[in-house]
Design an enzyme around this catalytic site. Sequence first.
Site, mmCIF file in Angstrom:
data_model
loop_
_atom_site.group_PDB
_atom_site.id
_atom_site.type_symbol
_atom_site.label_atom_id
_atom_site.label_comp_id
_atom_site.label_asym_id
_atom_site.label_seq_id
_atom_site.Cartn_x
_atom_site.Cartn_y
_atom_site.Cartn_z
ATOM 1 N N ASP A 510 0.873 -1.179 0.000
ATOM 2 C CA ASP A 510 0.000 0.000 0.000
ATOM 3 C C ASP A 510 0.911 1.232 0.000
ATOM 4 O O ASP A 510 1.575 1.525 1.005
ATOM 5 C CB ASP A 510 -0.887 -0.059 1.246
ATOM 6 N N HIS A 511 0.904 1.935 -1.112
ATOM 7 C CA HIS A 511 1.869 3.032 -1.271
ATOM 8 C C HIS A 511 1.530 4.235 -0.389
ATOM 9 O O HIS A 511 2.337 5.154 -0.238
ATOM 10 C CB HIS A 511 1.913 3.460 -2.751
ATOM 11 N N ARG A 512 0.338 4.217 0.218
ATOM 12 C CA ARG A 512 0.031 5.303 1.156
ATOM 13 C C ARG A 512 0.865 5.152 2.426
ATOM 14 O O ARG A 512 1.097 6.102 3.146
ATOM 15 C CB ARG A 512 -1.458 5.275 1.531
ATOM 16 N N ILE A 514 3.731 2.713 2.613
ATOM 17 C CA ILE A 514 5.101 2.233 2.383
ATOM 18 C C ILE A 514 5.699 2.892 1.146
ATOM 19 O O ILE A 514 5.069 2.921 0.082
ATOM 20 C CB ILE A 514 5.079 0.696 2.231
#
Length: 538
Positions: A510-512, A514
């Site tokens: 989850d790029h939010r 990591i």
Amino acid sequence: MSQLIEVKIPDIGDFKDVPVIELAVNPGDRVAAEQTLLTLESDKATLDVPSPSAGVVKEIKVKVGDTVSEGSLVVLLEAENVATASAVAPAPVASAPVAAAAPAAPAASGGLVEVKVPDIGDFKDVPIIEVLVSVGDNIAAETAVVTLESDKATMDVPAPTAGVVKELRVKVGDRVSEGNVILIVETGAAALAAAPTQTVASVPAPAPAVAPAPVASAAPVPQATAPAGKAHASPSVRKFARELGVDIAKVPGTGPKGRIQQQDVQNFIKGVFAQIAGGALPGAAPAGGVTGGGELNLLPWPKVDFAKFGPVETKPLARIKKISGANLARNWVMIPHVTQFDKADITDLEAFRKAIGPEAEKAGVKVTMLTFLVKACVAALKKFPDFNASLDGDNLVYKQYFHIGFAADTPNGLVVPVIRDCDKKSVYDIARDMAELAKKARDGKLGPAEMSGGCFSISSLGGIGGTAFTPIVNAPEVAILGVSKSALEPVWDGKAFVPRLMLPLSLSYDHRVIDGAAAARFTSFLTQALADMRRVLL
Ligand code: CAO
């Protein structure tokens, strides 16, 4: 063989001139057997009129507001696989307040079956938040009869058999545990004769004590905030909402008397998507969609009459697939995914695995590469705690325990059992837990407790094949490791190419939460740990 049949209003007891309040289909729609065609509502009862067969809706003979009675013609259906020439009058499916609705057919040779709370894992004294059937209801096998909600999961208890509800032993607010009797169903020839006709392949009949499927596929759905009271909606709409993970209590109803219709649930979901695209939801992905926010402007789902192009067979989706599909779709839409690929040199580890094979066998376990991967992931989660966290609004919740989920392929679909406290367990303990949970998963006996509380998941397709794939993050977790098939590859050791056994890894995150650099560090650490497991001791 298709055949045009007239769908008529079935025996609806003393009711006459009941208004049609909702049409659930349009001409040209392909419907499955038992799919709701329309809903009637008197001042006392709500009735869904199901399709008696799979087929295509040719004509709708009524409109919203029309009143109908027993025998009124409502739909012309081009039915498929109809065994007899006579049109089958549909029976009403489970209906909301049915105090005065169609009386159940007396069961001439029927037996009484106690429907009990099945194995629900560690949960005890779980409150009933919804009773979905009433005395006199004619129910099909697998109809959800009550909804239980613990602080971790929401689960429907399905009826193990078709029949007529004779007695309800519980009410909303009661607390139940495994073995408690919920209701009594009368089965048998007469009761079954009144049950809805099934002309398509049905879901395999479950054993008497069916483990309830949690509403969440892999982890409990962070939902079920519905107050105990019933939302004003037909059973089919409630089911539709449940399958999409929508809390029906939050859906505004636009039907008569504020009733919630299927279209209302669809509009609600569209609204949520629009908010996500606009970045208006807490914790949601920022705007940046193709339309620049506001609306997703998705095209409607293509409707194709596949039978035009060749023979087809329509089967209902398995229950697990429906539930996990809704969860996967939400996770795919709401989480900005990135996948980091890497390869681990497992030559030495594989040699070690083979060497301990006989010893492991004596201990009654089989150690596969996945067992070591669990251990390596625990070490990586300890080193990079952001991967062992979950988003809660603007906060990150860091877990101090290490429960690892693993995707298991079952005949009915994908489930994710969770091995608890992997940091405290030996490789043999993990191998034993994994084998037990995988067997339970394949036998359809996993309880909700065994699928909840995971911190991080591993999806291994290595036993099957493939070189890489992009797994979907299992919310509310923030990362998932995909594992593909290891293969011997020529690797340059500084002087020559040497054959090494390489294991492909695909980490979706989850790029939010990591960053890409953190993901690359995580997989680098993993590859080093797998190349030399002594690193997990550090
Ligand atoms: N590379 C090469 N071989 C591998 C391997 C890998 N990465 N992983 C496993 N294998 C081998 C095993 O060693 C075993 O071989 P042997 O019998 O010769 O020892 C064989 O493949 C079968 O392994 P397995 O599947 O029985 O055991 P596992 O521990 O690897 O996996 C489980 C267990 C339950 C995860 C697995 O059976 C399964 O269900 N996999 C599918 C998961 C899935 O569907 N994921 C997709 C989710 S995304 O939609």
